[in-house]
Design a protein around this motif. Sequence first.
Motif, PDB file in Angstrom:
ATOM      1  N   PRO A 134      45.118 -41.579 -89.539  1.00 51.95           N
ATOM      2  CA  PRO A 134      46.195 -40.733 -90.070  1.00 51.95           C
ATOM      3  C   PRO A 134      45.974 -39.254 -89.748  1.00 51.95           C
ATOM      4  O   PRO A 134      46.897 -38.528 -89.453  1.00 51.95           O
ATOM      5  N   ASN A 135      44.689 -38.856 -89.770  1.00 49.35           N
ATOM      6  CA  ASN A 135      44.374 -37.473 -89.423  1.00 49.35           C
ATOM      7  C   ASN A 135      44.722 -37.162 -87.985  1.00 49.35           C
ATOM      8  O   ASN A 135      45.211 -36.075 -87.662  1.00 49.35           O
ATOM      9  N   LEU A 162      58.158 -38.029 -85.832  1.00 48.63           N
ATOM     10  CA  LEU A 162      57.638 -39.405 -85.779  1.00 48.63           C
ATOM     11  C   LEU A 162      56.170 -39.466 -86.181  1.00 48.63           C
ATOM     12  O   LEU A 162      55.756 -40.315 -86.974  1.00 48.63           O
ATOM     13  N   PHE A 163      55.385 -38.530 -85.628  1.00 48.27           N
ATOM     14  CA  PHE A 163      53.948 -38.528 -85.951  1.00 48.27           C
ATOM     15  C   PHE A 163      53.713 -38.220 -87.426  1.00 48.27           C
ATOM     16  O   PHE A 163      52.824 -38.800 -88.046  1.00 48.27           O
ATOM     17  N   TYR A 164      54.511 -37.325 -87.981  1.00 49.65           N
ATOM     18  CA  TYR A 164      54.348 -37.012 -89.411  1.00 49.65           C
ATOM     19  C   TYR A 164      54.659 -38.249 -90.260  1.00 49.65           C
ATOM     20  O   TYR A 164      53.943 -38.542 -91.224  1.00 49.65           O
ATOM     21  N   ILE A 165      55.722 -38.963 -89.897  1.00 46.96           N
ATOM     22  CA  ILE A 165      56.082 -40.165 -90.666  1.00 46.96           C
ATOM     23  C   ILE A 165      54.954 -41.190 -90.559  1.00 46.96           C
ATOM     24  O   ILE A 165      54.501 -41.758 -91.561  1.00 46.96           O
ATOM     25  N   ALA A 166      54.453 -41.359 -89.305  1.00 46.74           N
ATOM     26  CA  ALA A 166      53.370 -42.333 -89.100  1.00 46.74           C
ATOM     27  C   ALA A 166      52.123 -41.925 -89.884  1.00 46.74           C
ATOM     28  O   ALA A 166      51.458 -42.778 -90.505  1.00 46.74           O
ATOM     29  N   SER A 217      46.339 -46.466 -96.246  1.00 41.40           N
ATOM     30  CA  SER A 217      44.862 -46.455 -96.297  1.00 41.40           C
ATOM     31  C   SER A 217      44.378 -46.000 -97.669  1.00 41.40           C
ATOM     32  O   SER A 217      43.209 -46.157 -97.999  1.00 41.40           O
ATOM     33  N   GLY A 218      45.292 -45.410 -98.434  1.00 42.01           N
ATOM     34  CA  GLY A 218      44.917 -44.953 -99.772  1.00 42.01           C
ATOM     35  C   GLY A 218      43.957 -43.781 -99.736  1.00 42.01           C
ATOM     36  O   GLY A 218      43.317 -43.460-100.714  1.00 42.01           O
ATOM     37  N   GLY A 247      52.026 -40.114 -92.590  1.00 41.25           N
ATOM     38  CA  GLY A 247      52.312 -40.317 -94.013  1.00 41.25           C
ATOM     39  C   GLY A 247      52.109 -41.770 -94.395  1.00 41.25           C
ATOM     40  O   GLY A 247      51.456 -42.065 -95.407  1.00 41.25           O
ATOM     41  N   ILE A 248      52.654 -42.668 -93.565  1.00 42.73           N
ATOM     42  CA  ILE A 248      52.481 -44.108 -93.837  1.00 42.73           C
ATOM     43  C   ILE A 248      50.996 -44.449 -93.804  1.00 42.73           C
ATOM     44  O   ILE A 248      50.479 -45.183 -94.645  1.00 42.73           O
TER      45      ILE A 248
END
Lengths: 640, 314
Positions: free
Chosen positions: A99-100, A72-76, A84-85, A78-79
């Motif tokens: 994201p970090n 879940l955290f990896y998906i979040a 944020s670009g 990634g999004i």
Amino acid sequence: MFAVITFDREPLRVEDLPAGIVQWTQSVGGFATIGLILFFLVALPRWRPQDYAAVPGWLKTFFLSCCGLSALFYIAAGIGFLTSGADEPDPEKFVLTTPNLLLTLAGACSILAAGLPFILNLFRERFRRIYALAKLSFKEAIRRRVIYAFSGMLLVFLFASWFIPSWHKDQVRTYVGVVFLAMNALLLFTAALLSSFSIPSDIKQQTIHTIVTKPVERFEIVLGRFFGFLALMTLVLVAMTGISLLYVLRGIHPEAAAESLKARVPYYGDLLFENTDDPRKGTNVGREWEYRDYITRPMPGQPAQTARWDFVNLPASLANRPEVRCEYTFDVYRTTKGEEGKDVYCTFRFYSWRFRKGDDEAFRKEREERGKGLIEGSAEEIALNNELAEKYGFFERDSRPVTDYRTLSLTIPGGLIKNALQADPERESELKLLGPVPAPLQCRVTCDSYTQYVGMAKRDLYFRLDEREGSDRVRFAINFFKGAFGLWLQMALIIGLAVVLSTYLNGVISLLITMILFFGGLGREFVAEVAVGKNEGGGPLEAMVRITRRELSGASFSESTSISDQIVSGTDEAFRWVVRRIIDVIPDVDRFEMSNYVAEGFDISWTQMGLSGLLLFAYLAPWFVLAFYLMRWREIASST
Amino acid sequence: MTHEVIVETRKLTKIYRDFWGRQKKTALRALNIEIRKGEIFGLLGPNGSGKTTTIKLLLGLLFPTEGEAFLFGKPAADVSKNERIGYLPEESYLYRFLNAEETLDFYGRLFDLPPRVRETRAQELIEKVGLKNDRKRKLREYSKGMRQRIGLAQALINDPDLVILDEPTSGLDPLGARWMKNLIVELRNLGKTVIMCSHRLEDVQDVCDRIAILNEGELQAYGEVKTLLQDVNRVELRASEIQLTEQLRRDLEEVLARHGGRIDTVGHPTTTLEDYFLRIVEESKRHPGRRYQPGSEKETIKPAVQSDAITERR
């Protein structure tokens, strides 16, 4: 060539720890995630129902929860990165964005999932068994006489400096350099050789069958081998360091002793430049090594180029001394022929943060009036300097010589430090109105010689926190052993890697991969530059294309509109992505190199040693978890 | 002997695979056996029949492809079961740079034995296996028989309840083999369970209570040695203090004919070559300087002196 430490990058600092931990979690978490994916794809389908039933219910729940949360955290994350670009984080410049943070949490969950069985297993391990296995490794290495052969060779190498000519002032550097190089080469190779072949040899000769059929946790074999070889090599290192020290200390030339036979405890400031194009840079005189920046005496009418050192966290202990020693080692670059036997000169001015405009004039005036007739260096002169420096927050030393290849020094009154450390809310509020409050103490250096340049870097000027002047054999000897600690860390790294790799690979392959990783670690800085695209000439494909086109410089291919250039650039970017993924597998060997401190006569701090030790632990810990699984899942008898 | 089951395998199967998971060889197929407390159990079979694979599966050196193995009620993969097991591999795979005392001390430490217990047991075992005078010599200087002895000593350092011996008499001379077999019987007499794997059938017959015969990974026979070897269609009669004459032979034929049987062979019983060899060696020790005389081979071979454990069992 200077009694000065040169660094391509900053040494480890305690304040970098939080960022380091976050980076470690992300990086190790990434590898743990790959391990978990492989487990789900390859290992789990082969499990029998009874294997699955043998795992306690709570452990299954915990494991699956951690895996789920990690996903879940990896998906979040990634999004988060997509929306944020933001570019992929630069491994050298860490910033904790949302994201970090999600990436860190994902990594932490994966580490927990993969690491819990390992941690639970640690509780089943017994010291007596590990000790027995370590003792076995110790005896094995001694009785197979490998260690004697290498120690004998090392003794020969230690006397290599007899055949290497050196300038008498560099005697300590040469000796220290040679003995550490000899110890490095032979001890590290011996360590790699011993530890690469031990477990494979046990498996090949089936001696391991009589061990694993005892109540021995398989990971105890790994730990036993690791600690056994480490203990043995530590004894060899201590003995060799002792012999080397005696060798270095005998018959040292007085000039060399004064230069390097000591353990300076430096206090560094931050270097900035004034009246140059860029405050972080001085003038570029065209030297290939861009470590130093240069200043010169400007022509009349032009503003004076100044190198400014800001000392932010002044140690209070300095204020209690009548005089504080400041050492400097600058490089001289001459654009016109100098006079024989004559140095280039610089002026050093020290300012407390409480200094007000005009205080320097007042200081000079009062100093001239009251200093008449005082003998330079006398107690009265020192007392006067202290009084005035504390009063005005200013001190200066005019026209100090700068000589190539020599460390020179001057003293400043402790009163100046007292002034800098005093609280002054009124002055502080005044300064805040004008802008940022300056550092408590600033040292401004200007060049006094026309047409001559003086080069300097951050660590070319420092205050001595230790008080001892001249050579100091005792502190040097302690520092020599501290330098050997760096070698010990490298040995531990090699033994750890080799033992871990040998749990799965045969001896020769383990040895080769250990050496590749180690030597890769020596060039890790370059690999890191390649990984983030900071190296000159682009990626490997771009560099190759440039060679065929005979264009050694020019705009980056990524900026080109040509489709072929774009393909080359894209391929290189994919390569960099792969390098960024695997760069953390390469050990940061440079962090464990401490012999240059000893050679130059600088103290190795306990903090630095502790941080280096911590770094080694952080690097080896995931490898040992890998060894735990490799040993656990290995059919010991199937490979024979 | 009780009927408490110490070792149990349920459909124990081992298939060797290559790196890509492709099936290479089925070493053991659905083995179901039970080994009881206090018995000597023999695993028999030709080379490659699955004997050693079975032992390695029991010890956790290999992982089963299917089925399960339990020792003392614990799965074979459970390390704690090893507390009660002693294992002697086929070759005595020990560290040759250690001497006998160091070897036993090392293995004693692996059992987490306290120093005093370790030392006492090591001395007792060194004496028991007859290496008292060689205890300071490195194992690399030992003969094969001596290595097998120290190997057995390391297998017994923890005073195990179950001793697993893989080809225990392999490479030993007849004296060594007899010594080993006596020791196995002694272990059984002490209440320990012994599993031995061998392709020397006479050894198995000498000492084992029950056996399992494997061939190409399949269990072919399983049960008590006596029962399995008994030929119920034939009768063996041994008599003493009587001379074999033609009259005796005719009388016997007549009696047997009345009961519907017939004589297959009649003659003097022979001892085993092993017994004969041991007796010769024993006698040569008792009479130093005695040597072979032509014609002495025709002397009557008297039955061996029944003084040791194996002959007593017969």
